[in-house]
Scaffold this active site. Structure first.
Site, mmCIF file in Angstrom:
data_model
loop_
_atom_site.group_PDB
_atom_site.id
_atom_site.type_symbol
_atom_site.label_atom_id
_atom_site.label_comp_id
_atom_site.label_asym_id
_atom_site.label_seq_id
_atom_site.Cartn_x
_atom_site.Cartn_y
_atom_site.Cartn_z
ATOM 1 C CG ASP A 102 21.507 -39.990 -14.725
ATOM 2 O OD1 ASP A 102 20.935 -41.305 -14.791
ATOM 3 O OD2 ASP A 102 20.889 -39.012 -14.918
ATOM 4 C CE1 TYR B 33 17.181 -41.938 -21.828
ATOM 5 C CE2 TYR B 33 17.560 -43.353 -19.901
ATOM 6 C CZ TYR B 33 17.256 -43.180 -21.794
ATOM 7 O OH TYR B 33 17.386 -44.124 -22.289
ATOM 8 N NE ARG C 22 13.439 -37.699 -15.406
ATOM 9 C CZ ARG C 22 14.288 -38.547 -15.292
ATOM 10 N NH1 ARG C 22 14.135 -39.849 -16.141
ATOM 11 N NH2 ARG C 22 15.782 -38.793 -14.820
ATOM 12 C CG ASN D 10 17.253 -46.061 -12.983
ATOM 13 O OD1 ASN D 10 17.877 -46.789 -12.521
ATOM 14 N ND2 ASN D 10 16.333 -44.831 -12.576
#
Length: 239
Positions: free
Chosen positions: A28, A30, A59, A136
């Site tokens: 991933d 972030y 966030r 994402n």
């Protein structure tokens, strides 16, 4: 306040050997490779005492919007969600100067990576494993972050949800890796700092590693990770 990129700090001491137990390591982006709170921290002196609160709301809303849009079937790319989340956070934290919006968004394109990241990825790459990001983030966001951190030379692929227009933890996101690399899910070691992401990847069939950087309590106990580490450095010993 000095704006110091952790990627430019001296590399961690090289380990003599890395035993590769998986054909592929997927990360991933972030929160796992890149510090999502670095953008606010870079302008902490101007934001004031509520900077941490602003960053946490930013966030949280960024992720909430991704989940809701996937459930609704109303995709918008991650950069749009990042902008919308910041706008909400600035309204929620009135002490923060709204005039910093452009600077904060610009800083998000050049997030600091965590200090161990370059050395760990280079060691895994040297062991013969394939490396990728599964995120994402939009392709443009990810390309900018990877180049800023000088990780482009060690990554084989960058998988963005833009290709399927659904966000994690939708199974179609994880399937991009197994389809693209023609691997069974069990051959992939997936690392994320987000426990919900780890749960989704575990359900899909990946071997998962939760990078629990902030010592969060366990959850999603019916979809446990294979391993819990405080940073990526532990991968070099655990394989």
């Amino acid at each position: 306040m000095r704006n110091c990129n952790p990627c430019l700090r001296p590399a961690l001491p090289r380990r003599k050997t890395v035993t590769m137990q998986h054909a592929a390591y997927v990360f991933d982006a972030y929160g796992t490779l890149f510090d999502v709170h670095a953008a606010v921290r870079r302008h902490a002196d101007q934001i004031g005492p509520d900077g941490q609160l602003l960053s946490e709301i930013w966030r949280a809303k960024q992720l909430e919007y991704s989940w809701v849009r996937t459930l609704m079937g109303a995709y918008a790319d991650f950069w749009q969600l990042t902008e919308q989340a910041l706008d909400f956070a600035l309204r929620k934290v009135p002490s923060a100067d709204k005039g910093l919006r452009a600077k904060l968004l610009d800083a998000y394109w050049r997030l600091d990576c965590y200090p161990e990241v370059p050395a760990v990825l280079k060691a895994l790459k040297a062991s013969g494993a394939k490396l990728a990001i599964l995120s994402n983030g939009s392709p443009e966001m990810l390309e900018a972050a990877v180049k800023s951190a000088a990780l482009d030379q060690v990554l084989d692929d960058i998988y963005s949800v833009e290709a399927v227009k659904r966000f994690k933890a939708d199974p179609s996101v994880y399937d991009m890796v197994t389809t693209g690399w023609r691997l069974y899910p069990g051959a992939v070691s997936f690392q994320s700092s987000n426990r919900w992401d780890v749960a989704g990847a575990t359900k899909f069939g990946f071997r998962t590693v939760w990078i629990n950087r902030s010592d969060q309590p366990e959850e999603y106990r019916d979809f446990p990770p294979a391993l819990i580490l405080p940073s990526l450095e532990g991968l070099l010993a655990a394989g």
